[in-house]
Design an enzyme around this catalytic site. Structure first.
Site, PDB file in Angstrom:
ATOM      1  N   GLN A  27       2.634  20.463  -8.252  1.00  0.00           N
ATOM      2  CA  GLN A  27       1.462  21.329  -8.358  1.00  0.00           C
ATOM      3  C   GLN A  27       1.732  22.560  -9.231  1.00  0.00           C
ATOM      4  OE1 GLN A  27      -1.769  21.373  -7.513  1.00  0.00           O
ATOM      5  NE2 GLN A  27      -1.718  19.323  -6.633  1.00  0.00           N
ATOM      6  N   SER A  50      17.709  27.419 -10.011  1.00  0.00           N
ATOM      7  CA  SER A  50      16.804  26.273  -9.988  1.00  0.00           C
ATOM      8  C   SER A  50      16.950  25.414 -11.233  1.00  0.00           C
ATOM      9  CB  SER A  50      15.354  26.748  -9.866  1.00  0.00           C
ATOM     10  OG  SER A  50      14.456  25.657 -10.044  1.00  0.00           O
ATOM     11  N   HIS A 107      -2.414  25.051   0.252  1.00  0.00           N
ATOM     12  CA  HIS A 107      -2.451  24.398   1.567  1.00  0.00           C
ATOM     13  C   HIS A 107      -2.485  25.504   2.605  1.00  0.00           C
ATOM     14  CE1 HIS A 107      -1.942  21.534   4.686  1.00  0.00           C
ATOM     15  NE2 HIS A 107      -0.643  21.606   4.811  1.00  0.00           N
ATOM     16  N   GLY A 133      -0.474  16.936  -8.653  1.00  0.00           N
ATOM     17  CA  GLY A 133      -0.463  17.740  -9.864  1.00  0.00           C
ATOM     18  C   GLY A 133      -0.571  16.914 -11.133  1.00  0.00           C
ATOM     19  N   GLU A 226       0.491 -10.131  -1.541  1.00  0.00           N
ATOM     20  CA  GLU A 226      -0.631 -10.074  -0.618  1.00  0.00           C
ATOM     21  C   GLU A 226      -0.749  -8.716   0.080  1.00  0.00           C
ATOM     22  OE1 GLU A 226      -3.029 -12.121  -0.323  1.00  0.00           O
ATOM     23  OE2 GLU A 226      -2.189 -13.630  -1.659  1.00  0.00           O
TER      24      GLU A 226
END
Length: 325
Positions: A27, A50, A107, A133, A226
């Site tokens: 996102q 990060s 959220h 996203g 299936e």
């Protein structure tokens, strides 16, 4: 229900803000890119170590820690993992976010269950695109968008709703529809759906159906076709025509089979279990379990991922994909 569109939104409101997107995952990346393409000033906030920093910088965004970004932001958007919100807000955002700024979420969990207790001077809003996203970005580039839900939890400035609508339009949702909700409604309905319908029930039904056919002597490849591959056909038909229209599009045999099977799978016991799941969500039981697993290093999530990867249906999927190459 009032549905808001571009003509109900003033893009100049969010364009006048300095926006900090915390997180550059599914996102975070899509919203940051859509905002920038809509003329909004965007910075990305990530931890110093990060791995996503290189990608965000490579795509032209200024990158800082959440603490650094919060000092310069008029609007901070919390798009890191829900279970990280409490620490990020308390340690990095709250001490640095200026008085009268705004805080937004995709959220409602952190506000609904008190993971974050915002200062009274802040605008607190929700803009929740109803899809991943990747779809948000693709639809935006194609001139469309994803429907978003929006809500205001705290309107310190008197302009929180206008800002939420402006933000939703800037990520493309005004092109298709922006629907009002509340933090409580969005959070509880979403958590229920994740467990009882989409991500909990449907994959479990696929596994159970596959296992039933294989145990009965059917080839795994036939069982795979299936029970798994036709799911996309179902989803596409429902998306295009609704459930009633889907039934009109399939064969009489398939429709009659659904008539026979549905009440035997979705029983009163199933509905009772759904009600219990919803009650647990509302009481905060799910959120407590999520936070506990996160604090322990995600043992349950990690074990579930290992189990899913080891299921025989995954080996069949790899074989089928290889045949298509």
């Amino acid at each position: 229900m009032k549905v808001y569109r571009d003509e109900d939104c003033d893009l100049s409101i969010v364009r006048a803000k300095r926006v900090a997107i915390i997180g550059y995952g599914n996102q975070g990346r899509a919203q940051a890119l859509n905002l920038r393409d809509s003329g909004v000033s965007v910075a990305v906030a990530l931890p110093a170590d990060s791995a996503s920093r290189a990608r965000a910088m490579g795509e032209g965004f200024p990158v800082a820690t959440a603490a650094e970004a919060a000092t310069k932001a008029d609007l901070v958007v919390m798009l890191a993992a829900d279970e990280d919100h409490s620490r990020i807000f308390a340690v990095e955002v709250a001490p640095n976010l200026r008085e009268g700024a705004a805080l937004s979420f995709a959220h409602g969990l952190s506000i609904r269950f008190g993971l974050i207790e915002p200062r009274p001077d802040l605008d607190i809003m929700l803009v929740a695109p109803k899809g991943p996203g990747t779809a948000l970005r693709t639809d935006f580039l194609n001139g469309s968008g994803l429907i978003s839900l929006f809500a205001v939890h705290q309107d310190a400035s008197g302009g929180a709703q206008a800002l939420a609508l402006s933000y939703a339009a800037a990520i493309g949702s005004g092109r298709v529809g922006i629907l009002p909700t509340s933090f409580i409604e969005e959070c509880e309905a979403d958590l229920f759906n994740e467990q009882a319908v989409l991500w909990g029930a449907i994959p479990a039904l696929i596994h159970a159906g596959f296992e039933t056919l294989v145990e009965a002597g059917f080839s795994p490849e036939i069982a795979y076709f299936e029970c798994q591959t036709e799911l996309k056909l179902l989803a596409d038909l429902i998306d295009a025509r609704g459930i009633a229209g889907m039934k009109e599009a399939i064969s009489n045999t398939a429709e009659f089979g659904a008539l026979e099977g549905e009440p035997r799978i979705v029983t009163e016991e199933t509905r009772a279990e759904m009600r219990r799941i919803l009650a647990e969500v509302r009481a905060g039981g799910f959120t407590r379990k999520l936070i506990a697993d996160a604090e322990a290093g995600y043992p349950r999530l990690r074990a579930s991922r290992v189990q899913a990867a080891a299921h025989p249906i995954e080996e069949i999927r790899r074989k089928i994909v290889h045949l298509k190459e």
